[in-house]
Write a protein that holds these residues in place. Structure first.
Motif, PDB file in Angstrom:
ATOM      1  N   ARG A  21       0.830  -1.208   0.000  1.00  0.00           N
ATOM      2  CA  ARG A  21       0.000   0.000   0.000  1.00  0.00           C
ATOM      3  C   ARG A  21       0.865   1.260   0.000  1.00  0.00           C
ATOM      4  O   ARG A  21       0.502   2.266  -0.602  1.00  0.00           O
ATOM      5  N   ALA A  22       2.007   1.229   0.673  1.00  0.00           N
ATOM      6  CA  ALA A  22       2.913   2.375   0.677  1.00  0.00           C
ATOM      7  C   ALA A  22       3.492   2.620  -0.717  1.00  0.00           C
ATOM      8  O   ALA A  22       3.848   3.749  -1.057  1.00  0.00           O
ATOM      9  N   ALA A  23       3.559   1.570  -1.519  1.00  0.00           N
ATOM     10  CA  ALA A  23       4.052   1.707  -2.892  1.00  0.00           C
ATOM     11  C   ALA A  23       2.974   2.235  -3.830  1.00  0.00           C
ATOM     12  O   ALA A  23       3.224   2.417  -5.011  1.00  0.00           O
ATOM     13  N   GLY A  24       1.771   2.454  -3.310  1.00  0.00           N
ATOM     14  CA  GLY A  24       0.698   3.020  -4.118  1.00  0.00           C
ATOM     15  C   GLY A  24      -0.166   1.993  -4.813  1.00  0.00           C
ATOM     16  O   GLY A  24      -0.920   2.333  -5.713  1.00  0.00           O
ATOM     17  N   LEU A  25      -0.052   0.744  -4.413  1.00  0.00           N
ATOM     18  CA  LEU A  25      -0.849  -0.317  -5.022  1.00  0.00           C
ATOM     19  C   LEU A  25      -1.929  -0.766  -4.058  1.00  0.00           C
ATOM     20  O   LEU A  25      -1.796  -0.605  -2.850  1.00  0.00           O
ATOM     21  N   ASP A  26      -2.985  -1.346  -4.605  1.00  0.00           N
ATOM     22  CA  ASP A  26      -4.085  -1.825  -3.783  1.00  0.00           C
ATOM     23  C   ASP A  26      -4.082  -3.346  -3.804  1.00  0.00           C
ATOM     24  O   ASP A  26      -3.938  -3.949  -4.862  1.00  0.00           O
ATOM     25  N   VAL A  27      -4.233  -3.962  -2.649  1.00  0.00           N
ATOM     26  CA  VAL A  27      -4.236  -5.418  -2.534  1.00  0.00           C
ATOM     27  C   VAL A  27      -5.656  -5.925  -2.770  1.00  0.00           C
ATOM     28  O   VAL A  27      -6.586  -5.551  -2.070  1.00  0.00           O
ATOM     29  N   ALA A  28      -5.818  -6.781  -3.767  1.00  0.00           N
ATOM     30  CA  ALA A  28      -7.124  -7.349  -4.073  1.00  0.00           C
ATOM     31  C   ALA A  28      -7.336  -8.657  -3.322  1.00  0.00           C
ATOM     32  O   ALA A  28      -8.443  -8.976  -2.907  1.00  0.00           O
ATOM     33  N   ARG A  29      -6.259  -9.415  -3.142  1.00  0.00           N
ATOM     34  CA  ARG A  29      -6.394 -10.738  -2.527  1.00  0.00           C
ATOM     35  C   ARG A  29      -5.057 -11.145  -1.919  1.00  0.00           C
ATOM     36  O   ARG A  29      -4.003 -10.770  -2.398  1.00  0.00           O
ATOM     37  N   VAL A  30      -5.128 -11.923  -0.843  1.00  0.00           N
ATOM     38  CA  VAL A  30      -3.938 -12.463  -0.207  1.00  0.00           C
ATOM     39  C   VAL A  30      -4.031 -13.977  -0.235  1.00  0.00           C
ATOM     40  O   VAL A  30      -5.065 -14.544   0.104  1.00  0.00           O
ATOM     41  N   GLU A  31      -2.955 -14.623  -0.678  1.00  0.00           N
ATOM     42  CA  GLU A  31      -2.897 -16.083  -0.697  1.00  0.00           C
ATOM     43  C   GLU A  31      -1.740 -16.519   0.192  1.00  0.00           C
ATOM     44  O   GLU A  31      -0.651 -15.950   0.119  1.00  0.00           O
ATOM     45  N   ILE A  32      -1.972 -17.528   1.018  1.00  0.00           N
ATOM     46  CA  ILE A  32      -0.932 -18.052   1.883  1.00  0.00           C
ATOM     47  C   ILE A  32      -0.830 -19.550   1.629  1.00  0.00           C
ATOM     48  O   ILE A  32      -1.796 -20.290   1.813  1.00  0.00           O
ATOM     49  N   ASP A  33       0.344 -19.998   1.180  1.00  0.00           N
ATOM     50  CA  ASP A  33       0.559 -21.413   0.912  1.00  0.00           C
ATOM     51  C   ASP A  33       0.770 -22.174   2.216  1.00  0.00           C
ATOM     52  O   ASP A  33       1.019 -21.583   3.269  1.00  0.00           O
ATOM     53  N   THR A  34       0.720 -23.479   2.117  1.00  0.00           N
ATOM     54  CA  THR A  34       0.911 -24.311   3.307  1.00  0.00           C
ATOM     55  C   THR A  34       2.327 -24.226   3.852  1.00  0.00           C
ATOM     56  O   THR A  34       2.550 -24.471   5.029  1.00  0.00           O
ATOM     57  N   ASP A  35       3.281 -23.835   3.012  1.00  0.00           N
ATOM     58  CA  ASP A  35       4.661 -23.685   3.491  1.00  0.00           C
ATOM     59  C   ASP A  35       4.939 -22.295   4.043  1.00  0.00           C
ATOM     60  O   ASP A  35       6.049 -21.998   4.457  1.00  0.00           O
ATOM     61  N   GLY A  36       3.919 -21.412   4.054  1.00  0.00           N
ATOM     62  CA  GLY A  36       4.053 -20.092   4.643  1.00  0.00           C
ATOM     63  C   GLY A  36       4.352 -18.983   3.661  1.00  0.00           C
ATOM     64  O   GLY A  36       4.522 -17.829   4.060  1.00  0.00           O
ATOM     65  N   LYS A  37       4.422 -19.306   2.382  1.00  0.00           N
ATOM     66  CA  LYS A  37       4.688 -18.274   1.373  1.00  0.00           C
ATOM     67  C   LYS A  37       3.466 -17.374   1.242  1.00  0.00           C
ATOM     68  O   LYS A  37       2.356 -17.848   1.063  1.00  0.00           O
ATOM     69  N   ILE A  38       3.681 -16.067   1.344  1.00  0.00           N
ATOM     70  CA  ILE A  38       2.606 -15.082   1.248  1.00  0.00           C
ATOM     71  C   ILE A  38       2.634 -14.470  -0.142  1.00  0.00           C
ATOM     72  O   ILE A  38       3.661 -13.967  -0.585  1.00  0.00           O
ATOM     73  N   VAL A  39       1.488 -14.518  -0.834  1.00  0.00           N
ATOM     74  CA  VAL A  39       1.363 -13.929  -2.165  1.00  0.00           C
ATOM     75  C   VAL A  39       0.287 -12.860  -2.103  1.00  0.00           C
ATOM     76  O   VAL A  39      -0.846 -13.124  -1.710  1.00  0.00           O
ATOM     77  N   LEU A  40       0.652 -11.638  -2.471  1.00  0.00           N
ATOM     78  CA  LEU A  40      -0.292 -10.528  -2.507  1.00  0.00           C
ATOM     79  C   LEU A  40      -0.647 -10.260  -3.961  1.00  0.00           C
ATOM     80  O   LEU A  40       0.231  -9.999  -4.783  1.00  0.00           O
ATOM     81  N   VAL A  41      -1.916 -10.312  -4.271  1.00  0.00           N
ATOM     82  CA  VAL A  41      -2.385 -10.071  -5.630  1.00  0.00           C
ATOM     83  C   VAL A  41      -2.962  -8.660  -5.662  1.00  0.00           C
ATOM     84  O   VAL A  41      -3.881  -8.350  -4.909  1.00  0.00           O
ATOM     85  N   GLN A  42      -2.397  -7.839  -6.534  1.00  0.00           N
ATOM     86  CA  GLN A  42      -2.865  -6.453  -6.598  1.00  0.00           C
ATOM     87  C   GLN A  42      -4.058  -6.337  -7.516  1.00  0.00           C
ATOM     88  O   GLN A  42      -4.241  -7.124  -8.432  1.00  0.00           O
ATOM     89  N   SER A  43      -4.878  -5.337  -7.240  1.00  0.00           N
ATOM     90  CA  SER A  43      -6.002  -5.067  -8.129  1.00  0.00           C
ATOM     91  C   SER A  43      -5.471  -4.368  -9.368  1.00  0.00           C
ATOM     92  O   SER A  43      -4.330  -3.911  -9.401  1.00  0.00           O
ATOM     93  N   LYS A  44      -6.282  -4.275 -10.386  1.00  0.00           N
ATOM     94  CA  LYS A  44      -5.837  -3.672 -11.634  1.00  0.00           C
ATOM     95  C   LYS A  44      -5.691  -2.163 -11.518  1.00  0.00           C
ATOM     96  O   LYS A  44      -5.039  -1.538 -12.322  1.00  0.00           O
ATOM     97  N   GLU A  45      -6.316  -1.584 -10.518  1.00  0.00           N
ATOM     98  CA  GLU A  45      -6.225  -0.136 -10.315  1.00  0.00           C
ATOM     99  C   GLU A  45      -5.214   0.164  -9.219  1.00  0.00           C
ATOM    100  O   GLU A  45      -5.043  -0.610  -8.291  1.00  0.00           O
ATOM    101  N   THR A  46      -4.559   1.290  -9.338  1.00  0.00           N
ATOM    102  CA  THR A  46      -3.736   1.752  -8.238  1.00  0.00           C
ATOM    103  C   THR A  46      -4.620   2.552  -7.305  1.00  0.00           C
ATOM    104  O   THR A  46      -5.745   2.924  -7.650  1.00  0.00           O
TER     105      THR A  46
END
Length: 66
Positions: A21-46
């Protein structure tokens, strides 16, 4: 049976979302794998592309008067 220890902490997720969010992007979805990897999916809009509540109000007001 003991519970499996978490591979990530809430603080890790909070820190990642705040950085995106500080980079000016909006997070649309958060995915967390079973091994603890965090994936943030940004929305198409800033964040700057989205209308502020004041701009939304003005657009509704102008649409009614036209």
């Amino acid at each position: 049976m003991t519970a499996k220890r978490a591979t990530f902490r809430q603080a890790d997720l909070t820190r990642a979302v705040k950085a995106v969010r500080a980079a000016g992007l909006d997070v649309a979805r958060v995915e967390i794998d079973t091994d603890g990897k965090i994936v943030l999916v940004q929305s198409k809009e800033t964040i700057s592309d989205q209308m502020s509540p004041l701009d939304q109000w003005k657009a509704k007001r102008d649409a009614r008067s036209a």
